[in-house]
Design a protein around this motif. Structure first.
Motif, PDB file in Angstrom:
ATOM      1  N   THR A  44       0.895  -1.312  -0.088  1.00  0.00           N
ATOM      2  CA  THR A  44       0.068  -0.005  -0.143  1.00  0.00           C
ATOM      3  C   THR A  44       0.908   1.163   0.004  1.00  0.00           C
ATOM      4  O   THR A  44       1.752   1.447   0.965  1.00  0.00           O
ATOM      5  N   ALA A  45       0.587   2.028  -0.837  1.00  0.00           N
ATOM      6  CA  ALA A  45       1.489   3.375  -0.835  1.00  0.00           C
ATOM      7  C   ALA A  45       0.499   4.695  -1.042  1.00  0.00           C
ATOM      8  O   ALA A  45      -0.555   4.610  -1.210  1.00  0.00           O
ATOM      9  N   HIS A  46       1.157   5.720  -0.985  1.00  0.00           N
ATOM     10  CA  HIS A  46       0.403   7.079  -0.907  1.00  0.00           C
ATOM     11  C   HIS A  46       0.889   7.555  -2.448  1.00  0.00           C
ATOM     12  O   HIS A  46       2.023   7.677  -2.780  1.00  0.00           O
ATOM     13  N   LEU A  47      -0.260   8.157  -2.950  1.00  0.00           N
ATOM     14  CA  LEU A  47      -0.138   8.840  -4.241  1.00  0.00           C
ATOM     15  C   LEU A  47       0.532  10.256  -4.175  1.00  0.00           C
ATOM     16  O   LEU A  47       0.291  10.878  -3.341  1.00  0.00           O
ATOM     17  N   ALA A  84       7.546   4.970   4.758  1.00  0.00           N
ATOM     18  CA  ALA A  84       6.168   4.557   3.789  1.00  0.00           C
ATOM     19  C   ALA A  84       6.379   4.584   2.560  1.00  0.00           C
ATOM     20  O   ALA A  84       7.710   5.313   2.055  1.00  0.00           O
ATOM     21  N   GLU A 114       5.578   5.506  -1.249  1.00  0.00           N
ATOM     22  CA  GLU A 114       5.094   6.655  -2.152  1.00  0.00           C
ATOM     23  C   GLU A 114       5.043   6.210  -3.569  1.00  0.00           C
ATOM     24  O   GLU A 114       5.893   5.557  -3.982  1.00  0.00           O
ATOM     25  N   GLU A 148      -3.708  13.454  -4.437  1.00  0.00           N
ATOM     26  CA  GLU A 148      -2.604  13.317  -3.894  1.00  0.00           C
ATOM     27  C   GLU A 148      -2.619  12.954  -2.516  1.00  0.00           C
ATOM     28  O   GLU A 148      -3.264  13.500  -1.567  1.00  0.00           O
ATOM     29  N   GLY A 149      -1.858  11.946  -2.092  1.00  0.00           N
ATOM     30  CA  GLY A 149      -1.800  11.497  -0.534  1.00  0.00           C
ATOM     31  C   GLY A 149      -2.739  10.543  -0.315  1.00  0.00           C
ATOM     32  O   GLY A 149      -2.505   9.745   0.649  1.00  0.00           O
ATOM     33  N   ASP A 150      -3.640  10.093  -1.323  1.00  0.00           N
ATOM     34  CA  ASP A 150      -4.381   9.068  -0.990  1.00  0.00           C
ATOM     35  C   ASP A 150      -3.880   7.458  -1.085  1.00  0.00           C
ATOM     36  O   ASP A 150      -2.637   7.538  -1.985  1.00  0.00           O
ATOM     37  N   ARG A 151      -4.203   6.646  -0.452  1.00  0.00           N
ATOM     38  CA  ARG A 151      -3.724   5.252  -0.393  1.00  0.00           C
ATOM     39  C   ARG A 151      -4.136   4.418  -1.457  1.00  0.00           C
ATOM     40  O   ARG A 151      -5.354   4.344  -1.648  1.00  0.00           O
TER      41      ARG A 151
END
Length: 402
Positions: free
Chosen positions: A330-333, A357, A359, A392-395
Motif C-alpha cells: 500500500t502506498a501514498h499517491l 512509507a 510513495e 495526492e496522498g490517497d492510499r
C-alpha cells in the motif's frame, strides 16, 4: 463485461497442476516438490572441526595466554575426509583441518592463528572452553527430520539441502513450458528493416521474458503474420510440446482479428471483454483438452499487464502453488489520478520507500501502446472499478513488478 476477478477465477478453475516428474537435482531447480524430504542421517553426521587448528583437551589449555603459553606434543594430522581412528590423551593434541572428524578425547579446537603452527610440538597462546569450534553431530539436522516440505519451490539453497541429505533425484512439478507467439503482418524481427506501416516485434520478447521471470521456461516462436491457416497451424503445432500457450494480437473486434477467428469454437476457447484497462479484450480456453491458451491483446502494455494479472497466477497453479498475484504493498499517491468508471485500472508507476512509507508516482504516459513508460516503471497502481478520482496522498494498492 466480466470482472477481472471473474475472469481469473474461470482461468484457475480450468488450470490443473502438471504431473510430477522424477529428475536429477540440477534439473529440479525452480521445480516444486511433490513429496516431503527427510534426512536419513544426522547433519553433520559426526563431530567435526569448524577451524583449521589443533584438537585439544580444554583442561590442558585452560590457562594459556599470550604471556603464559602452553606447549603440547602433536601426535598426528587429521584432514577432512580422514576415515581413520584417532584419539588423544592429556598433554597431547592433533593438528586438524576444517571439516575433519574430532578425535576421541578432544573437546575443543584451538585455531592455528592462536599458535605457532608447530608440527611436532605446538605453542598455544589461547584458552579454549569445552566445545569451542566443534560442530556437533546433528547440530544442523537430526536423522528423520523433514528438511523440505512438499510444495516447496526449489532454489539454489534447497537444491543444496537435497544434496546434503544424499538425494540424487527428486519428484517435482517441473517449470511449465510456455510458448509465445505474436500475430500481425506489420511485425518485423528486431534487427530487420521496418518499412511503411511496420514496427519491430516487441511483444513476443517481453512475454517470453515475463514467462521466464515467473518461473517458467519460455520459448519464443516470434511473429506468425495474419494468415488464418498459418496462425492455426502454428498454434496447433505447439500443443504437443507446450504446457501453456500465449498469443498476442488478433483478439479484439476488428475485421482481421485472426486469432479470434481461427480459435473460436475450438476446445473451450472463449473471447470476452474484461472490465479492465489496459487489456479489455481477452481470450482463454483449453485446447486438446489440457493445454491452457491465453490470447492477449496486441498493444504492448495491454499484453504485459494481462500476463501479470492472468497468466502469472496460472503458471503458479500449474506447479501446484497458490495462485498469488504479484507482491502487493500500500502506498501514498504522489500526484492525483483519474480513472474510468466500471474498469479496474492498472496504471504504470514509480514506487519508492521514503520516510518509513511507500510513495508512488504515476508514469507520464499511460497509453496501452507506450512501452517506454512501462519500461521505466517498477509497479502497477491498481484503481478499483468504482473509483474515478484519487487525490495526492490517497492510499492505493500497488503491484510490484519483477
Amino acid at each position: 463485461m466480466k470482472t477481472v476477478d471473474e475472469h481469473l477465477a474461470d482461468i484457475l478453475a480450468a488450470t490443473r497442476p502438471l504431473p510430477p516428474l522424477e529428475v536429477a537435482l540440477l534439473e529440479a531447480l525452480h521445480g516444486v516438490l511433490t513429496e516431503p524430504v527427510t534426512a536419513p542421517v544426522d547433519l553433520p553426521p559426526f563431530d567435526n572441526s569448524a577451524m583449521d587448528g589443533y584438537a585439544v583437551l580444554s583442561s590442558d589449555v585452560a590457562g594459556a595466554s599470550e604471556t603464559s603459553p602452553v606447549s603440547l606434543s602433536v601426535v598426528g594430522d587429521i584432514a577432512a575426509g580422514d576415515q581413520g581412528t584417532h584419539a588423544i590423551r592429556p598433554g597431547l593434541c592433533a593438528r586438524i583441518m576444517t571439516g575433519a572428524p574430532v578425535p576421541a578425547g578432544a573437546d575443543a579446537i584451538v585455531p592455528v592463528e592462536a599458535t605457532d603452527g608447530g608440527t611436532a610440538k605446538v605453542t598455544i597462546r589461547q584458552a579454549a572452553e569445552p566445545g569451542r569450534y566443534i560442530r556437533r553431530s546433528g547440530e544442523d539436522v537430526t536423522a528423520g527430520q523433514t528438511v523440505l516440505q512438499a510444495g516447496t519451490r526449489l532454489g539454489a539453497s534447497q537444491v543444496g539441502m537435497l544434496a546434503a541429505v544424499g538425494r540424487a533425484r527428486v519428484s517435482v512439478r517441473p517449470r511449465p513450458r510456455v510458448v509465445v507467439l505474436s500475430t500481425g503482418s506489420e511485425l518485423v524481427e528486431p534487427g530487420g528493416t521496418v518499412g511503411p506501416g511496420q514496427i519491430w516485434d516487441s511483444n513476443s520478447f517481453a512475454l517470453t521474458a515475463a514467462a521466464t521471470e515467473a518461473g517458467a521456461v519460455g520459448f519464443r516462436q516470434g511473429s506468425i503474420g495474419d494468415d488464418p491457416r498459418r496462425v492455426l497451424a502454428a498454434i496447433e503445432e505447439q500443443l504437443g510440446f507446450a504446457d501453456l500457450v500465449v498469443t498476442s494480437g488478433g483478439v479484439s473486434m476488428g475485421a482481421r482479428d485472426v486469432v479470434k477467428e481461427v480459435l473460436s469454437g475450438l476446445g473451450t476457447m472463449k473471447f470476452e471483454q474484461v472490465a479492465m484497462r489496459p487489456g479489455k479484450p481477452q481470450g482463454f480456453g483449453l485446447l486438446d483438452g489440457r493445454t491452457p491458451v491465453f490470447t492477449l491483446p496486441g498493444n504492448p502494455v495491454s499484453a504485459f499487464v494481462s500476463f501479470q494479472v492472468f497468466v502469472r497466477p496460472a503458471l503458479r497453479a500449474l506447479q501446484g502453488l497458490p495462485p498469488e498475484p504479484l507482491p502487493t504493498v500500500t502506498a501514498h499517491l504522489a500526484s492525483p489520478v483519474r480513472s474510468p468508471s466500471g474498469l479496474r485500472h492498472f496504471l504504470r508507476g514509480d514506487l519508492r520507500y521514503r520516510d518509513g512509507a511507500y510513495e508512488v508516482s504515476p508514469a507520464e504516459g499511460q497509453g496501452s501502446h507506450q512501452i517506454f513508460a512501462l519500461a521505466t516503471s517498477n509497479c502497477l497502481i491498481v484503481v478499483g472499478e468504482d473509483v474515478t478520482e484519487l487525490s495526492e496522498g490517497d492510499r492505493v494498492e500497488v503491484l510490484r513488478l519483477p
